[in-house]
Write a protein that holds these residues in place. Structure first.
Motif, PDB file in Angstrom:
ATOM      1  N   VAL A   4      -5.600  -3.882  -4.400  1.00 41.48           N
ATOM      2  CA  VAL A   4      -6.796  -4.704  -4.198  1.00 41.48           C
ATOM      3  C   VAL A   4      -6.498  -6.200  -4.294  1.00 41.48           C
ATOM      4  CG1 VAL A   4      -9.098  -5.282  -5.085  1.00 41.48           C
ATOM      5  CG2 VAL A   4      -8.445  -2.885  -4.760  1.00 41.48           C
ATOM      6  N   PRO A   5      -5.752  -6.672  -5.296  1.00 44.71           N
ATOM      7  CA  PRO A   5      -5.435  -8.107  -5.318  1.00 44.71           C
ATOM      8  C   PRO A   5      -4.651  -8.552  -4.076  1.00 44.71           C
ATOM      9  CG  PRO A   5      -4.987  -7.140  -7.463  1.00 44.71           C
ATOM     10  CD  PRO A   5      -5.273  -6.004  -6.525  1.00 44.71           C
ATOM     11  N   ASP A   6      -3.822  -7.656  -3.546  1.00 45.73           N
ATOM     12  CA  ASP A   6      -3.095  -7.994  -2.325  1.00 45.73           C
ATOM     13  C   ASP A   6      -4.052  -8.048  -1.131  1.00 45.73           C
ATOM     14  OD1 ASP A   6      -0.410  -8.475  -1.097  1.00 45.73           O
ATOM     15  OD2 ASP A   6      -1.050  -6.738   0.100  1.00 45.73           O
ATOM     16  N   GLU A   7      -4.988  -7.110  -1.051  1.00 41.50           N
ATOM     17  CA  GLU A   7      -5.982  -7.122   0.034  1.00 41.50           C
ATOM     18  C   GLU A   7      -6.802  -8.404   0.016  1.00 41.50           C
ATOM     19  OE1 GLU A   7      -8.292  -3.601  -0.671  1.00 41.50           O
ATOM     20  OE2 GLU A   7      -6.916  -2.335   0.480  1.00 41.50           O
ATOM     21  N   ASP A   8      -7.108  -8.891  -1.182  1.00 43.52           N
ATOM     22  CA  ASP A   8      -7.927 -10.094  -1.305  1.00 43.52           C
ATOM     23  C   ASP A   8      -7.261 -11.319  -0.678  1.00 43.52           C
ATOM     24  OD1 ASP A   8      -9.940  -8.686  -2.562  1.00 43.52           O
ATOM     25  OD2 ASP A   8      -9.288  -9.239  -4.589  1.00 43.52           O
TER      26      ASP A   8
ATOM     27  N   PHE B 104       0.820  -1.210   0.000  1.00 45.31           N
ATOM     28  CA  PHE B 104       0.000   0.000   0.000  1.00 45.31           C
ATOM     29  C   PHE B 104       0.859   1.267   0.000  1.00 45.31           C
ATOM     30  CE2 PHE B 104      -2.100   3.479   2.211  1.00 45.31           C
ATOM     31  CZ  PHE B 104      -3.184   3.664   1.381  1.00 45.31           C
ATOM     32  N   SER B 105       1.870   1.289   0.829  1.00 44.82           N
ATOM     33  CA  SER B 105       2.708   2.487   0.959  1.00 44.82           C
ATOM     34  C   SER B 105       3.538   2.781  -0.285  1.00 44.82           C
ATOM     35  CB  SER B 105       3.634   2.344   2.168  1.00 44.82           C
ATOM     36  OG  SER B 105       2.864   2.234   3.339  1.00 44.82           O
ATOM     37  N   SER B 106       3.656   1.806  -1.173  1.00 38.93           N
ATOM     38  CA  SER B 106       4.487   1.993  -2.365  1.00 38.93           C
ATOM     39  C   SER B 106       3.769   2.715  -3.506  1.00 38.93           C
ATOM     40  CB  SER B 106       4.987   0.640  -2.873  1.00 38.93           C
ATOM     41  OG  SER B 106       3.926  -0.087  -3.478  1.00 38.93           O
ATOM     42  N   ILE B 107       2.436   2.785  -3.468  1.00 39.01           N
ATOM     43  CA  ILE B 107       1.738   3.376  -4.620  1.00 39.01           C
ATOM     44  C   ILE B 107       1.816   4.904  -4.569  1.00 39.01           C
ATOM     45  CG2 ILE B 107       0.263   1.357  -4.968  1.00 39.01           C
ATOM     46  CD1 ILE B 107      -2.058   3.002  -3.772  1.00 39.01           C
TER      47      ILE B 107
ATOM     48  N   PHE C 140      -7.867  -9.813   3.594  1.00 40.21           N
ATOM     49  CA  PHE C 140      -8.849  -8.862   4.096  1.00 40.21           C
ATOM     50  C   PHE C 140     -10.236  -9.164   3.552  1.00 40.21           C
ATOM     51  CE2 PHE C 140     -10.590  -4.405   3.384  1.00 40.21           C
ATOM     52  CZ  PHE C 140     -10.961  -4.193   4.710  1.00 40.21           C
ATOM     53  N   ASP C 141     -11.260  -9.135   4.428  1.00 40.27           N
ATOM     54  CA  ASP C 141     -12.644  -9.384   4.056  1.00 40.27           C
ATOM     55  C   ASP C 141     -13.377  -8.047   3.914  1.00 40.27           C
ATOM     56  OD1 ASP C 141     -15.273 -10.161   3.779  1.00 40.27           O
ATOM     57  OD2 ASP C 141     -15.342 -11.326   5.629  1.00 40.27           O
ATOM     58  N   HIS C 142     -13.468  -7.545   2.681  1.00 44.37           N
ATOM     59  CA  HIS C 142     -14.121  -6.255   2.426  1.00 44.37           C
ATOM     60  C   HIS C 142     -15.583  -6.244   2.877  1.00 44.37           C
ATOM     61  CE1 HIS C 142     -10.740  -5.904  -0.451  1.00 44.37           C
ATOM     62  NE2 HIS C 142     -10.830  -4.623  -0.166  1.00 44.37           N
ATOM     63  N   GLU C 143     -16.268  -7.349   2.702  1.00 43.76           N
ATOM     64  CA  GLU C 143     -17.704  -7.408   3.003  1.00 43.76           C
ATOM     65  C   GLU C 143     -18.001  -7.202   4.483  1.00 43.76           C
ATOM     66  OE1 GLU C 143     -20.197  -7.645   0.746  1.00 43.76           O
ATOM     67  OE2 GLU C 143     -18.610  -7.461  -0.747  1.00 43.76           O
ATOM     68  N   ASN C 144     -17.099  -7.603   5.362  1.00 43.58           N
ATOM     69  CA  ASN C 144     -17.352  -7.512   6.800  1.00 43.58           C
ATOM     70  C   ASN C 144     -16.570  -6.404   7.491  1.00 43.58           C
ATOM     71  OD1 ASN C 144     -19.320  -9.619   7.262  1.00 43.58           O
ATOM     72  ND2 ASN C 144     -17.739 -10.975   6.488  1.00 43.58           N
ATOM     73  N   ALA C 145     -15.851  -5.629   6.740  1.00 43.55           N
ATOM     74  CA  ALA C 145     -15.126  -4.490   7.317  1.00 43.55           C
ATOM     75  C   ALA C 145     -16.108  -3.347   7.551  1.00 43.55           C
ATOM     76  CB  ALA C 145     -14.020  -4.048   6.363  1.00 43.55           C
ATOM     77  N   GLN C 146     -15.709  -2.411   8.386  1.00 44.97           N
ATOM     78  CA  GLN C 146     -16.517  -1.214   8.621  1.00 44.97           C
ATOM     79  C   GLN C 146     -15.606   0.000   8.542  1.00 44.97           C
ATOM     80  OE1 GLN C 146     -18.884  -1.445  12.172  1.00 44.97           O
ATOM     81  NE2 GLN C 146     -19.762  -3.407  11.596  1.00 44.97           N
ATOM     82  N   MET C 147     -16.209   1.149   8.155  1.00 50.17           N
ATOM     83  CA  MET C 147     -15.430   2.383   8.045  1.00 50.17           C
ATOM     84  C   MET C 147     -16.087   3.484   8.873  1.00 50.17           C
ATOM     85  SD  MET C 147     -14.043   2.542   4.104  1.00 50.17           S
ATOM     86  CE  MET C 147     -15.547   3.144   3.417  1.00 50.17           C
ATOM     87  N   LEU C 148     -15.223   4.316   9.446  1.00 50.19           N
ATOM     88  CA  LEU C 148     -15.650   5.491  10.207  1.00 50.19           C
ATOM     89  C   LEU C 148     -14.809   6.661   9.720  1.00 50.19           C
ATOM     90  CD1 LEU C 148     -15.372   3.806  13.714  1.00 50.19           C
ATOM     91  CD2 LEU C 148     -17.483   4.164  12.440  1.00 50.19           C
ATOM     92  N   ALA C 149     -15.422   7.823   9.563  1.00 45.22           N
ATOM     93  CA  ALA C 149     -14.662   8.981   9.081  1.00 45.22           C
ATOM     94  C   ALA C 149     -15.030  10.211   9.881  1.00 45.22           C
ATOM     95  CB  ALA C 149     -14.953   9.221   7.602  1.00 45.22           C
ATOM     96  N   GLY C 150     -14.036  11.082  10.070  1.00 47.97           N
ATOM     97  CA  GLY C 150     -14.305  12.348  10.723  1.00 47.97           C
ATOM     98  C   GLY C 150     -13.060  13.031  11.233  1.00 47.97           C
ATOM     99  N   PRO C 151     -13.269  14.179  11.857  1.00 49.32           N
ATOM    100  CA  PRO C 151     -12.151  14.904  12.461  1.00 49.32           C
ATOM    101  C   PRO C 151     -11.843  14.304  13.830  1.00 49.32           C
ATOM    102  CG  PRO C 151     -14.163  16.128  12.775  1.00 49.32           C
ATOM    103  CD  PRO C 151     -14.520  14.908  11.958  1.00 49.32           C
TER     104      PRO C 151
END
Length: 144
Positions: free
Chosen positions: A111-115, A45-48, A118-129
């Protein structure tokens, strides 16, 4: 007694964070998930290029299974988390973070590396300050 001369805390307006609660791919052991995310995926991820351009910070919070029973015994949480960590992305705007997830290189390389772990379907995201609320006066580095 409160000190009325202290400035009131305020949420940061110059940055935003996105926290992704990391769900492991089914069938992957805790150790396999943890090692892969730390040792392999962080570098991928850090390389892109867009991550280097758009992010101010990328952090990984790794769950420590040695603390599971201690955490559950506390009054704040009564069940073990299905998540194995938190990926934290910091940028000047949420748009800058989401641009990464739509970038051609991200889709082709990350994305192929995440696959693999990592389970995208069961992850959750939170955003804010955020705000740093407590400063330890004994911390020589001034961390929040």
């Amino acid at each position: 007694m409160s000190d009325n001369t202290s400035p009131k805390p305020a949420l940061r307006t110059d940055r935003v964070r996105l926290a992704v609660l990391m769900a492991p791919k089914p069938g992957l052991s805790f150790e396999e998930f943890d090692r892969y995310w730390l040792d392999v995926h962080a570098n991928v991820f850090s390389s892109i290029a867009i991550a280097k351009r758009n992010l101010l910070k990328y952090e990984q919070f790794h769950l420590d299974r040695n603390y599971d029973d201690i955490v559950v015994a506390q009054t704040l949480a009564k069940s073990k988390s299905p998540f194995r960590g938190i990926a934290i992305f910091e940028a000047t705007s949420l748009d800058k973070i989401f641009e990464i997830f739509q970038d051609e290189e991200y889709l082709r390389v990350v994305v192929p590396d995440e696959d693999k772990f990592f389970d995208h379907e069961n992850a959750q995201m939170l955003a804010g300050p955020w705000i740093g609320q407590v400063r330890n006066p004994f911390d020589p580095f001034g961390h929040l």
